[in-house]
Design an enzyme around this catalytic site. Structure first.
Site, mmCIF file in Angstrom:
data_model
loop_
_atom_site.group_PDB
_atom_site.id
_atom_site.type_symbol
_atom_site.label_atom_id
_atom_site.label_comp_id
_atom_site.label_asym_id
_atom_site.label_seq_id
_atom_site.Cartn_x
_atom_site.Cartn_y
_atom_site.Cartn_z
ATOM 1 N N GLU A 1 4.577 -10.905 -6.435
ATOM 2 C CA GLU A 1 3.487 -11.070 -7.410
ATOM 3 C C GLU A 1 3.823 -10.503 -8.787
ATOM 4 O OE1 GLU A 1 3.626 -9.133 -4.813
ATOM 5 O OE2 GLU A 1 2.518 -7.252 -5.026
ATOM 6 N N HIS A 28 8.048 -7.533 -3.686
ATOM 7 C CA HIS A 28 6.779 -7.948 -4.304
ATOM 8 C C HIS A 28 6.945 -9.252 -5.091
ATOM 9 C CE1 HIS A 28 4.368 -4.393 -3.395
ATOM 10 N NE2 HIS A 28 5.532 -3.756 -3.412
ATOM 11 N N GLY A 57 0.849 -1.194 0.000
ATOM 12 C CA GLY A 57 0.000 0.000 0.000
ATOM 13 C C GLY A 57 0.876 1.232 0.000
ATOM 14 N N CYS A 109 5.320 -6.221 1.669
ATOM 15 C CA CYS A 109 5.634 -4.790 1.660
ATOM 16 C C CYS A 109 4.928 -4.084 2.826
ATOM 17 C CB CYS A 109 5.280 -4.192 0.300
ATOM 18 S SG CYS A 109 5.950 -2.548 0.060
ATOM 19 N N TYR A 110 3.929 -3.258 2.557
ATOM 20 C CA TYR A 110 3.202 -2.600 3.657
ATOM 21 C C TYR A 110 2.656 -3.647 4.631
ATOM 22 C CZ TYR A 110 -0.221 0.347 6.068
ATOM 23 O OH TYR A 110 -0.942 1.019 7.025
ATOM 24 N N LYS A 159 -10.612 -12.516 -16.819
ATOM 25 C CA LYS A 159 -10.952 -12.830 -18.217
ATOM 26 C C LYS A 159 -10.414 -14.192 -18.676
ATOM 27 C CE LYS A 159 -12.589 -10.918 -22.111
ATOM 28 N NZ LYS A 159 -13.785 -10.085 -22.207
ATOM 29 N N ASP A 204 -17.753 -12.986 -22.771
ATOM 30 C CA ASP A 204 -18.385 -12.981 -21.445
ATOM 31 C C ASP A 204 -19.841 -13.412 -21.504
ATOM 32 O OD1 ASP A 204 -15.943 -11.938 -20.898
ATOM 33 O OD2 ASP A 204 -16.632 -9.886 -20.591
#
Ligand code: XMP
Length: 506
Positions: free
Chosen positions: A167, A165, A55, A81-82, A362, A223
């Protein structure tokens, strides 16, 4: 069967959605929860594990996001992180402003614990504050030159923290850390597309009353097609699929929708063949916005005119996806995503909403489509604008000009597909310009219209770049179009990026 779940607490980080994605890639179900709702949801939902996101704030800012850690007792938790800083701060460690901001790729020295899952020490850092003292019971698991506590953990309480991070792709071995955390947390990776389908079908059956019907508008896009296939599977003929054939789809797509949902899935498909209505009101209309308005108004009118056939429906199915849910701020806020070309749906269409795809990204929607047996080229379909070819035909939209674009578009995209060049392309299409130029064919002078080919790569359609298609492919496509499509004597390739251009020509 209820699956194990990881709740990712969002403290406002840029990459929180990516954390959810990475967890799901390990076949573990994960959802994002805003920090304001986290305490309550963790207490009631009892997730198998929790991840605390990054964050932009510092833990000691007056208005910084926070969490009462009592809800985490007994739940394996990873702070990123945060999230790591908050973990240290809340559990009695020390967090301080760093001498300078650490931003970019750093080399990590892995000492032990979770970070040992990594073999590559390249990690992505983005922080101004950092942990300077671990809380009692924690050990330091990793360091970098400028960040002495880049990882920490207290295995007995199952608290894990990392400053970098995992990710993002800039941390090449980041997935391994996430995998290692899921493993120590006892997550088995039992979530799959098939499970999703099975559970969603149960949920739809439990939500929609036995005598109730669901109105499900199909456009031919991914979709709405996946949504319709899922609803048909769940409630059969009580899913009323409606398809407005306005004549502005790509070649063969209208027939494919009717074949897929009417024949193949044996769905209750109502197709309204409305070419005359749409072409009638587009006659003489050249201005882009007027065309859009005309198409939008006609959609509404089709539903109005057929109200009697559709009014028995109790629910309206929407193809809302997880990124839309996240963007709307709160996962509980039911945002009605009105077709952005339609000025407003008739009042009688304001029914109860059902959104069977609201937890999916998606590519997960595409996987569900495949598992349900939708045709591959429907599942793989690129985004397509609501007003259809109407915005790809500059000037007046007539059935003849639509056919020219459909044929040219078919040639272009099949040549790309047969070479595998469509992979990595966000959108590719042919458009028709509203000018004429001189050419020569078989010793005859021609005075005909030009086709523009466009192919772009993009992450989210906010920005886009023209694709570098091999010249010989472009040359072949141009030659085929001029030879095979009546009324076309020139072909251009659009090299402009967005901005300053847009993806569509109108
Ligand atoms: P532009 O042309 O604005 O397009 O760069 C960005 C993305 O939005 C799609 N698009 C539309 N989609 N109705 C839609 O449903 C529209 O009127 C519309 N206009 C553009 C476009 O295909 C691209 O993916």
């Amino acid at each position: 069967m209820t699956h194990q779940k990881v709740l990712v607490v969002d403290f406002g980080g840029q990459y929180t959605q990516l954390i959810v994605r990475r967890v799901r890639e390990q076949n573990v179900y994960s959802e994002m929860v805003p920090w304001t709702e986290a305490f309550q949801r963790i207490q009631t939902e009892k997730p198998t594990a929790v991840i605390l996101s990054g964050g932009p704030k510092s833990v000691f800012d007056a208005d910084s996001p926070t969490l009462d850690f009592t809800c985490l007792e007994g739940i394996p938790t990873l702070g990123i992180c945060y999230g790591q800083q908050l973990m240290a701060y809340k559990l009695g460690g020390k967090v301080e402003g760093a001498d300078h901001k650490e931003y970019g790729q750093r080399t990590l020295t892995m000492h032990h614990g979770l970070t040992h899952a990594m073999t590559n020490g390249q990690v992505w850092m983005s922080h101004g504050t950092q942990v300077t003292e671990v809380p009692a019971g924690f050990t330091i698991t990793a360091t970098t030159d400028s960040c002495p506590i880049a990882g920490m953990e207290d295995v007995s309480r199952q608290y894990y923290g990392i400053q970098f991070h995992p990710e993002v792709t800039h941390t090449p071995d980041g997935r391994k850390i996430i995998e290692a955390f899921l493993q120590v947390a006892g997550l088995k990776g039992d979530w799959s597309t098939e499970n999703f389908i099975e559970e969603e079908i149960k949920k739809i059956r439990a939500t929609v009353g036995e005598n109730e019907k669901v109105l499900c508008a199909v456009s031919g896009g991914v979709d709405s097609s996946v949504m319709a296939a899922l609803l048909i599977k769940a409630i059969g003929e009580r899913a009323i699929c409606v398809f407005v054939d306005h004549g502005l789809l790509r070649k063969g797509e209208a027939a494919q929708v009717i074949d897929t949902f009417g024949t193949h899935f044996q769905g209750n498909l109502i197709a309204f063949h409305e070419h005359d209505r749409f072409f009638g009101s587009l006659k003489g209309v050249k201005d882009p916005e007027s065309k859009r308005k005309s198409i939008g108004a006609n959609f509404v009118q089709v539903f109005e005119d057929h109200a009697n056939e559709l009014k028995g429906c109790d629910w309206l199915a929407q193809g809302t996806l997880y990124p839309d849910v996240i963007e709307s701020g709160s996962p509980t806020a039911a945002k009605i995503k009105t077709h952005h070309n339609v000025g407003g749906l008739p009042d009688w269409m304001r029914m109860k909403l059902i959104e069977p795809l609201r937890w999916l990204f998606k590519d997960e929607v595409r996987a569900v489509g495949r598992a349900l047996g939708l045709p591959e080229d429907m599942v793989d379909r690129e985004p397509f604008p609501g007003p259809g070819l109407g915005v790809r035909i500059l000037g007046e939209v007539t059935p003849e000009r639509v056919k020219m674009v459909q044929d040219a578009d078919w040639i272009f995209r099949s040549e790309l597909r047969s070479r595998g060049l469509n992979r990595g392309i966000w959108q590719s299409y042919a458009a028709l310009l509203d000018v004429k130029s001189v050419g020569v064919m078989g010793d005859e002078r021609t005075y005909e219209q030009p086709i523009v080919l466009r192919a772009v790569e993009s992450e989210d359609a906010m920005t886009a770049r023209a694709v570098n298609i091999p010249f010989d492919v472009l040359e072949l496509v141009a030659s085929r179009i001029v030879n095979e499509v009546d009324g076309v004597n020139r072909v251009f390739y659009d090299l402009t990026s967005k901005p300053p251009a847009t993806i569509e020509l109108e």
